[in-house]
Design a protein around this motif. Structure first.
Motif, short mmCIF file in Angstrom:
data_model
loop_
_atom_site.label_atom_id
_atom_site.label_comp_id
_atom_site.label_asym_id
_atom_site.label_seq_id
_atom_site.Cartn_x
_atom_site.Cartn_y
_atom_site.Cartn_z
N LYS A 26 0.81 -1.22 0.00
CA LYS A 26 0.00 0.00 0.00
C LYS A 26 0.84 1.27 0.00
CE LYS A 26 -3.87 -2.23 2.38
NZ LYS A 26 -4.76 -2.22 3.59
N THR A 27 2.07 1.18 0.50
CA THR A 27 2.95 2.34 0.52
C THR A 27 4.26 1.99 -0.17
OG1 THR A 27 4.04 1.73 2.62
CG2 THR A 27 1.98 3.00 2.76
N SER A 28 5.03 3.01 -0.50
CA SER A 28 6.32 2.77 -1.16
C SER A 28 7.24 1.94 -0.27
CB SER A 28 6.98 4.10 -1.53
OG SER A 28 7.17 4.91 -0.38
N LEU A 29 7.16 2.14 1.06
CA LEU A 29 8.00 1.37 1.98
C LEU A 29 7.57 -0.09 2.01
CD1 LEU A 29 10.28 1.27 4.01
CD2 LEU A 29 8.67 1.99 5.79
N GLU A 30 6.25 -0.33 2.01
CA GLU A 30 5.77 -1.72 1.99
C GLU A 30 6.20 -2.42 0.71
OE1 GLU A 30 1.61 -2.16 2.61
OE2 GLU A 30 1.62 -1.21 4.59
N ARG A 31 6.08 -1.73 -0.41
CA ARG A 31 6.48 -2.33 -1.68
C ARG A 31 7.98 -2.57 -1.73
NH1 ARG A 31 2.57 1.43 -3.30
NH2 ARG A 31 4.12 2.97 -3.96
N PHE A 32 8.75 -1.60 -1.23
CA PHE A 32 10.21 -1.76 -1.26
C PHE A 32 10.64 -2.95 -0.40
CE2 PHE A 32 14.57 -1.07 -0.03
CZ PHE A 32 15.16 -0.62 -1.20
N THR A 33 10.05 -3.08 0.77
CA THR A 33 10.39 -4.19 1.66
C THR A 33 10.05 -5.53 1.00
OG1 THR A 33 9.94 -2.77 3.57
CG2 THR A 33 10.07 -5.14 3.97
N ALA A 34 8.92 -5.59 0.31
CA ALA A 34 8.54 -6.81 -0.40
C ALA A 34 9.52 -7.11 -1.54
CB ALA A 34 7.12 -6.69 -0.95
N VAL A 35 10.00 -6.06 -2.21
CA VAL A 35 10.98 -6.24 -3.29
C VAL A 35 12.28 -6.82 -2.73
CG1 VAL A 35 12.44 -5.03 -4.96
CG2 VAL A 35 10.00 -4.49 -4.81
N VAL A 36 12.69 -6.36 -1.56
CA VAL A 36 13.89 -6.92 -0.93
C VAL A 36 13.72 -8.43 -0.70
CG1 VAL A 36 15.33 -6.91 1.15
CG2 VAL A 36 14.57 -4.75 0.14
N GLY A 37 12.54 -8.81 -0.19
CA GLY A 37 12.27 -10.23 0.01
C GLY A 37 12.29 -11.00 -1.30
N TRP A 38 11.70 -10.40 -2.36
CA TRP A 38 11.70 -11.07 -3.67
C TRP A 38 13.12 -11.22 -4.21
CZ3 TRP A 38 13.42 -9.20 -8.43
CH2 TRP A 38 13.18 -10.05 -9.51
N SER A 39 13.93 -10.19 -4.07
CA SER A 39 15.31 -10.24 -4.56
C SER A 39 16.08 -11.39 -3.91
CB SER A 39 16.02 -8.91 -4.29
OG SER A 39 17.36 -8.95 -4.73
N ILE A 40 15.90 -11.56 -2.60
CA ILE A 40 16.56 -12.65 -1.89
C ILE A 40 16.04 -14.00 -2.38
CG2 ILE A 40 16.90 -13.72 0.38
CD1 ILE A 40 16.83 -10.87 1.56
N SER A 41 14.77 -14.06 -2.77
CA SER A 41 14.18 -15.32 -3.24
C SER A 41 14.79 -15.81 -4.53
CB SER A 41 12.66 -15.16 -3.41
OG SER A 41 12.34 -14.51 -4.63
N THR A 42 15.46 -14.93 -5.29
CA THR A 42 16.07 -15.36 -6.55
C THR A 42 17.39 -16.11 -6.33
OG1 THR A 42 17.24 -13.24 -6.86
CG2 THR A 42 15.02 -13.43 -7.79
N LEU A 43 17.87 -16.14 -5.09
CA LEU A 43 19.08 -16.90 -4.77
C LEU A 43 18.67 -18.34 -4.46
CD1 LEU A 43 20.82 -14.32 -2.44
CD2 LEU A 43 21.22 -14.68 -4.88
N ARG A 44 19.22 -19.29 -5.16
CA ARG A 44 18.84 -20.69 -4.97
C ARG A 44 20.03 -21.51 -4.50
NH1 ARG A 44 13.66 -20.85 -7.46
NH2 ARG A 44 12.99 -18.73 -7.03
#
Length: 382
Positions: free
Chosen positions: A87-105
């Motif tokens: 809902k906010t830029s901070l919420e989206r940014f935090t979710a993007v950080v989680g997604w970025s880490i998810s690309t490490l396998r």
């Protein structure tokens, strides 16, 4: 000429890399280590390994292009949906950080994917997310990725150039290139780096991601500084597969969250003001229990598709028919050398089909997709 029937019959797809799969398939023990080190007996420390050819017994049945794609289209917990729903830029940014880490396998010690041939492609759909990759350079190896989701207005552009070097007791691969995630509904572009891949032989064999990276959004001014650590050489200091860092405003330097955890288990953020702790990434939910992709449209398969190019080699590896795998791999390599000689004789330069390729002043590579949206793929992850 390759017919549609031949292309379909040659396609061999395998189970994606995942959390439990990597653990179950871990190889160890002195025999494997001795065999690996025997490969490097004539390689000097600091040598570039991008031209080093592994025999099939040390290959997993898939190319690096497929591994790169899997890190985007193989996701159990829909991390991209969380980015869009913030809902906010901070919420989206935090979710993007989680997604970025998810690309490490988690990778498997002792085996490596094939180095993709020039022009090799990998085209897969997972629900409404369509992913297209192309190998835009063979030496050095450079892979380009374009993924789009028209339903959620998401675009991903990723140009990756790994540079592995041998250092006696370890192989260290610096992953050049940038990864961009665009949330088109918000006009936000997130630019992120990749940590280094560390393959250690002594004293305990293993693979880990290490180093410092940044994730930033120019539109919101938010930034994350992350540090990936592993144990020390002797195994006493450090924490295996740990990640620490912070999310802050790049202008005021105000810290919003302190980040902590392990990229193969959970990552949490702690609110700097109230001290609340929230899990932003759970590896068990995100990168577990994958199915093998399926060919849904045989007529849509290209001869350049990874599963087709390496199909015969893959089948040999799966059947442990190493002679068949070796001969098939040798044939692919010889054909590549022949095509290179033909281009040189004609004075031709190879041109990527799906990306516009350029070089940076620093000697790096950049890619731009030719088409705005990636079409549905003949291969689907269900």
């Amino acid at each position: 000429m390759v017919t549609e029937a031949k292309v379909e019959s040659r396609a061999v797809l395998t189970l994606p890399l995942c959390l439990e799969g990597a653990a179950e398939a871990q190889h160890g023990g002195p025999n494997l280590l001795q065999r690996i080190l025997s490969l490097f007996k004539n390689v000097r420390p600091g040598s570039d390994l991008t031209r080093f050819q592994l025999p099939p017994v040390f290959n997993m049945p898939k190319s690096h292009l497929q591994c790169l794609g899997e890190s985007v289209y193989c996701i159990g917990d829909d991390m991209l949906k969380k980015c869009v729903n913030g809902k906010t830029s901070l919420e989206r940014f935090t979710a993007v950080v989680g997604w970025s880490i998810s690309t490490l396998r988690p990778l498997i010690f002792g085996v490596a994917p094939f180095n993709p041939i020039l022009g090799e492609t990998h085209h897969v759909s997972a629900d409404t997310l369509h992913v297209l990759m192309e190998q835009i350079s063979h030496h050095p190896p450079v892979s380009a990725l374009h993924a789009t989701d028209e339903k959620d207005n998401i675009e991903i552009i990723w140009c990756q150039h790994p540079a592995p070097k041998f250092y006696g007791t370890k192989v260290e691969a610096v992953v050049h290139g940038k990864k961009e995630l665009k949330l088109l509904n918000y006009g936000e572009t997130y630019v992120m780096e990749s940590p280094k891949l560390l393959i250690r032989f002594f004293p305990v064999p293993g693979i880990d991601w290490v180093g410092d990276i940044t994730i930033r959004c120019e539109e919101s001014g938010l930034q994350a500084d992350l540090c990936f650590r592993t144990k020390s050489f002797l195994g006493f200091g450090g924490s295996y597969r740990s990640v620490t860092g912070k999310i802050f405003d790049s202008s005021s330097l105000k810290t919003f969250y302190d980040l902590n955890g392990h990229w193969d288990s959970t990552i949490t953020v702690k609110d700097s003001e109230e001290g609340n702790v929230t899990v932003i990434y759970n590896a068990k939910e995100a990168i577990s229990r994958f199915n093998t992709p399926t060919v849904k449209d045989p007529k849509g398969l290209w001869a350049s598709e990874s599963a087709v190019v390496w199909g015969e080699v893959n089948q040999g590896i799966l059947n442990k028919d190493w002679e068949k795998a070796r001969e098939a791999k040798k044939g692919i390599e010889e054909r590549e050398r022949e095509l290179l000689r033909e281009r040189k004789a004609k004075g031709e330069t190879w041109v990527a089909k799906h990306f516009t390729v350029s070089h940076t002043k620093e000697g790096g590579w950049e890619c731009s997709p030719i088409h705005k949206w990636v079409p549905p793929a003949p291969i689907a992850l269900l």
